[in-house]
Design a protein around this motif. Structure first.
Motif, PDB file in Angstrom:
ATOM      1  N   MET A   1      62.696   9.444 -27.531  1.00  0.00           N
ATOM      2  CA  MET A   1      61.238   9.125 -27.871  1.00  0.00           C
ATOM      3  C   MET A   1      60.196   8.947 -26.395  1.00  0.00           C
ATOM      4  SD  MET A   1      59.039   5.367 -28.594  1.00  0.00           S
ATOM      5  CE  MET A   1      59.658   4.271 -27.201  1.00  0.00           C
ATOM      6  N   ARG A   2      59.232   9.524 -26.756  1.00  0.00           N
ATOM      7  CA  ARG A   2      58.079   9.275 -25.472  1.00  0.00           C
ATOM      8  C   ARG A   2      57.002   8.777 -25.478  1.00  0.00           C
ATOM      9  NH1 ARG A   2      60.383   9.209 -20.348  1.00  0.00           N
ATOM     10  NH2 ARG A   2      61.675  11.068 -20.033  1.00  0.00           N
ATOM     11  N   VAL A   3      56.680   7.758 -25.492  1.00  0.00           N
ATOM     12  CA  VAL A   3      55.986   7.171 -25.327  1.00  0.00           C
ATOM     13  C   VAL A   3      54.441   7.165 -24.619  1.00  0.00           C
ATOM     14  CG1 VAL A   3      53.929   4.781 -25.394  1.00  0.00           C
ATOM     15  CG2 VAL A   3      56.530   4.777 -25.650  1.00  0.00           C
ATOM     16  N   SER A   4      53.222   7.681 -25.378  1.00  0.00           N
ATOM     17  CA  SER A   4      51.955   8.981 -24.480  1.00  0.00           C
ATOM     18  C   SER A   4      52.279   8.065 -23.275  1.00  0.00           C
ATOM     19  CB  SER A   4      51.210   8.744 -25.257  1.00  0.00           C
ATOM     20  OG  SER A   4      50.461   7.676 -25.970  1.00  0.00           O
ATOM     21  N   THR A   5      51.429   9.055 -23.059  1.00  0.00           N
ATOM     22  CA  THR A   5      50.751   8.579 -21.139  1.00  0.00           C
ATOM     23  C   THR A   5      49.620   7.861 -21.076  1.00  0.00           C
ATOM     24  OG1 THR A   5      51.866  10.903 -20.550  1.00  0.00           O
ATOM     25  CG2 THR A   5      50.334   9.424 -18.806  1.00  0.00           C
ATOM     26  N   SER A   6      48.871   7.878 -21.932  1.00  0.00           N
ATOM     27  CA  SER A   6      47.694   6.859 -21.919  1.00  0.00           C
ATOM     28  C   SER A   6      47.812   5.552 -21.800  1.00  0.00           C
ATOM     29  CB  SER A   6      46.402   8.098 -23.015  1.00  0.00           C
ATOM     30  OG  SER A   6      47.096   7.322 -24.254  1.00  0.00           O
ATOM     31  N   VAL A   7      48.877   5.357 -23.424  1.00  0.00           N
ATOM     32  CA  VAL A   7      49.351   4.525 -23.648  1.00  0.00           C
ATOM     33  C   VAL A   7      50.234   3.569 -22.403  1.00  0.00           C
ATOM     34  CG1 VAL A   7      50.910   2.980 -25.441  1.00  0.00           C
ATOM     35  CG2 VAL A   7      49.433   4.615 -26.725  1.00  0.00           C
ATOM     36  N   ILE A   8      51.101   4.553 -22.204  1.00  0.00           N
ATOM     37  CA  ILE A   8      52.021   3.052 -21.038  1.00  0.00           C
ATOM     38  C   ILE A   8      51.023   3.382 -19.660  1.00  0.00           C
ATOM     39  CG2 ILE A   8      53.272   4.194 -19.114  1.00  0.00           C
ATOM     40  CD1 ILE A   8      54.922   3.568 -21.167  1.00  0.00           C
ATOM     41  N   ARG A   9      49.827   3.770 -19.940  1.00  0.00           N
ATOM     42  CA  ARG A   9      48.410   3.897 -18.662  1.00  0.00           C
ATOM     43  C   ARG A   9      48.194   2.021 -18.798  1.00  0.00           C
ATOM     44  NH1 ARG A   9      46.288   8.132 -18.737  1.00  0.00           N
ATOM     45  NH2 ARG A   9      47.628   9.834 -17.349  1.00  0.00           N
ATOM     46  N   ALA A  10      47.764   2.061 -20.694  1.00  0.00           N
ATOM     47  CA  ALA A  10      46.934   1.481 -21.120  1.00  0.00           C
ATOM     48  C   ALA A  10      47.599   0.186 -20.764  1.00  0.00           C
ATOM     49  CB  ALA A  10      46.593   1.156 -22.252  1.00  0.00           C
ATOM     50  N   LEU A  11      49.437   0.175 -21.329  1.00  0.00           N
ATOM     51  CA  LEU A  11      50.361  -0.926 -21.240  1.00  0.00           C
ATOM     52  C   LEU A  11      49.971  -1.824 -19.409  1.00  0.00           C
ATOM     53  CD1 LEU A  11      52.790  -0.232 -23.362  1.00  0.00           C
ATOM     54  CD2 LEU A  11      51.152  -1.824 -23.390  1.00  0.00           C
ATOM     55  N   ALA A  12      50.315  -0.510 -18.620  1.00  0.00           N
ATOM     56  CA  ALA A  12      50.460  -0.852 -17.113  1.00  0.00           C
ATOM     57  C   ALA A  12      49.381  -1.691 -16.468  1.00  0.00           C
ATOM     58  CB  ALA A  12      50.287   0.485 -16.447  1.00  0.00           C
ATOM     59  N   VAL A  13      48.295  -1.635 -17.331  1.00  0.00           N
ATOM     60  CA  VAL A  13      47.153  -2.444 -16.643  1.00  0.00           C
ATOM     61  C   VAL A  13      46.983  -3.911 -17.388  1.00  0.00           C
ATOM     62  CG1 VAL A  13      44.630  -2.807 -17.076  1.00  0.00           C
ATOM     63  CG2 VAL A  13      45.227  -0.614 -16.451  1.00  0.00           C
ATOM     64  N   ASP A 106      64.986   6.643 -26.431  1.00  0.00           N
ATOM     65  CA  ASP A 106      66.256   6.648 -27.471  1.00  0.00           C
ATOM     66  C   ASP A 106      65.138   7.740 -28.661  1.00  0.00           C
ATOM     67  OD1 ASP A 106      67.384   4.708 -25.344  1.00  0.00           O
ATOM     68  OD2 ASP A 106      67.438   3.461 -26.808  1.00  0.00           O
ATOM     69  N   SER A 107      66.099   8.223 -28.775  1.00  0.00           N
ATOM     70  CA  SER A 107      65.960   8.773 -30.530  1.00  0.00           C
ATOM     71  C   SER A 107      65.536   7.553 -31.191  1.00  0.00           C
ATOM     72  CB  SER A 107      66.459   9.536 -30.625  1.00  0.00           C
ATOM     73  OG  SER A 107      67.945   8.812 -30.790  1.00  0.00           O
ATOM     74  N   ALA A 108      65.386   8.493 -32.356  1.00  0.00           N
ATOM     75  CA  ALA A 108      64.947   7.675 -33.632  1.00  0.00           C
ATOM     76  C   ALA A 108      65.881   6.854 -34.250  1.00  0.00           C
ATOM     77  CB  ALA A 108      63.377   8.056 -34.601  1.00  0.00           C
ATOM     78  N   SER A 109      66.961   8.109 -34.061  1.00  0.00           N
ATOM     79  CA  SER A 109      68.802   7.602 -34.184  1.00  0.00           C
ATOM     80  C   SER A 109      69.001   6.761 -34.010  1.00  0.00           C
ATOM     81  CB  SER A 109      69.522   8.473 -35.228  1.00  0.00           C
ATOM     82  OG  SER A 109      69.727   9.221 -33.486  1.00  0.00           O
ATOM     83  N   SER A 110      68.531   6.314 -32.561  1.00  0.00           N
ATOM     84  CA  SER A 110      69.714   4.994 -31.453  1.00  0.00           C
ATOM     85  C   SER A 110      69.645   4.086 -32.714  1.00  0.00           C
ATOM     86  CB  SER A 110      68.498   4.800 -30.550  1.00  0.00           C
ATOM     87  OG  SER A 110      68.961   4.275 -29.777  1.00  0.00           O
ATOM     88  N   PRO A 111      70.755   3.021 -31.904  1.00  0.00           N
ATOM     89  CA  PRO A 111      71.115   2.303 -32.320  1.00  0.00           C
ATOM     90  C   PRO A 111      69.563   1.463 -32.190  1.00  0.00           C
ATOM     91  CG  PRO A 111      73.024   2.978 -31.235  1.00  0.00           C
ATOM     92  CD  PRO A 111      71.786   3.834 -31.328  1.00  0.00           C
ATOM     93  N   ASN A 112      68.727   1.895 -31.012  1.00  0.00           N
ATOM     94  CA  ASN A 112      67.989   0.584 -30.809  1.00  0.00           C
ATOM     95  C   ASN A 112      66.940   0.794 -31.287  1.00  0.00           C
ATOM     96  OD1 ASN A 112      69.597  -0.803 -28.652  1.00  0.00           O
ATOM     97  ND2 ASN A 112      69.225   0.804 -27.642  1.00  0.00           N
ATOM     98  N   ALA A 113      66.744   1.636 -32.404  1.00  0.00           N
ATOM     99  CA  ALA A 113      65.288   1.912 -33.294  1.00  0.00           C
ATOM    100  C   ALA A 113      64.555   1.063 -33.602  1.00  0.00           C
ATOM    101  CB  ALA A 113      65.619   3.313 -34.051  1.00  0.00           C
ATOM    102  N   ALA A 114      65.384   0.383 -34.467  1.00  0.00           N
ATOM    103  CA  ALA A 114      64.230  -0.600 -34.975  1.00  0.00           C
ATOM    104  C   ALA A 114      63.676  -1.869 -33.763  1.00  0.00           C
ATOM    105  CB  ALA A 114      65.331  -1.584 -36.307  1.00  0.00           C
ATOM    106  N   TYR A 115      64.735  -2.083 -32.726  1.00  0.00           N
ATOM    107  CA  TYR A 115      63.585  -2.732 -31.796  1.00  0.00           C
ATOM    108  C   TYR A 115      62.195  -2.140 -31.164  1.00  0.00           C
ATOM    109  CZ  TYR A 115      68.504  -5.670 -32.014  1.00  0.00           C
ATOM    110  OH  TYR A 115      69.657  -5.745 -32.635  1.00  0.00           O
TER     111      TYR A 115
END
Length: 270
Positions: A1-13, A106-115
């Motif tokens: 999975m890749r969270v979009s760059t704009s979302v990561i930037r917003a979370l960084a703020v 992590d992918s959508a099939s990862s054991p961590n996907a639900a988290y």
């Protein structure tokens, strides 16, 4: 999975003032035990189930500090609900944000996907409203992007429902009622009662989503959703169901009651 760059930037703020969340001095015996993060997560989760929340908090904090996504998720829930710790939405936000950052590959099939999916939805809700007195300000556009990530990549029903609502209202961007209906349909097919209820409400007259009116099917979906919903969900659904019921004639009510007993999807949007 890749969270979009704009979302990561917003979370960084939002998180630019975060310090490290290390284990407290009280955890020194745990740190010295040599237990793995997974073992500490299991220890903490079992302690939580026994009602020993202080012990749970200590073990989960240690595991979270070592990067365990399940421990971070559980601590986020505890902070959000004030469950065994003082309620603190900003601390909850911090925990969920760390999951997204550290599990970005992590992918959508990862054991961590639900988290990851649950963390995306939690972050979306915080960003949608903001957290007063913290760097987390309301940003509907970023909330919509986070919901979209959880809805499209992980197929999260709650995210699909909330994204549908935002698209319907034009919250955080341009309105798109037909796309909103498609997201609601996906969530409805997963058994999410509020999505089925809202979709039923929309197809009752069809105008909002530009389809022909289907009053019987709409009432049937609302009736079934109300029956399947939790007590909290029923408070949201009941006014919609009662409004549509009042507008229906007796014949349509009887037919809708029969349809509401059917299992499986009641609508297939064009």
């Amino acid at each position: 999975m890749r969270v979009s760059t704009s979302v990561i930037r917003a979370l960084a703020v939002c998180t630019c003032f975060l310090g490290s969340v290390g284990a407290s001095r009280a955890l020194d015996p745990i740190a010295d035990s040599g237990a793995s993060p997974r073992e500490m997560f299991s220890l903490g989760f079992n302690a939580y189930k026994r009602g020993e929340k202080q012990e749970a908090f200590q073990a989960l904090s240690f595991a979270a500090d070592k990067g365990h996504p399940g421990a971070r998720w559980k601590l986020g829930q505890m902070y959000a609900d004030g469950d065994g710790v003082p309620e603190d939405d900003y601390e909850a936000f911090r925990m969920f944000e760390r999951i997204i950052r550290d599990q970005d590959d992590d992918s959508a099939s990862s054991p961590n996907a639900a988290y990851i999916s649950s963390a995306l939805v939690a972050l979306a809700e915080y960003v949608r409203k903001g957290i007063p007195g913290t760097p987390v300000v309301a940003d509907a556009g970023q909330a919509r992007a986070l919901y979209n990530q959880a809805a499209s990549y992980f197929g999260d029903a709650r995210a699909q429902f909330e994204l549908g609502r935002m698209l319907l209202a034009g919250e955080g961007g341009r309105p798109n009622p037909r796309q909103a209906a498609q997201w609601l349909k996906l969530a409805s097919h997963k058994g999410y009662p509020k999505a089925e209820a809202l979709l039923g409400y929309l197809i009752f007259d069809g105008k909002a989503i530009s389809i022909r009116s289907e009053p019987v099917r709409g009432l049937a979906m609302l009736t079934r959703a109300l029956r399947a919903a939790s007590a909290e969900e029923q408070e949201w659904i009941r006014p919609l169901q009662e409004e549509v019921f009042a507008l229906s004639n007796e014949e349509d009510r009887q037919t809708a009651r029969m349809y509401s007993q059917v299992e499986g999807p009641l609508i297939d949007l064009p």
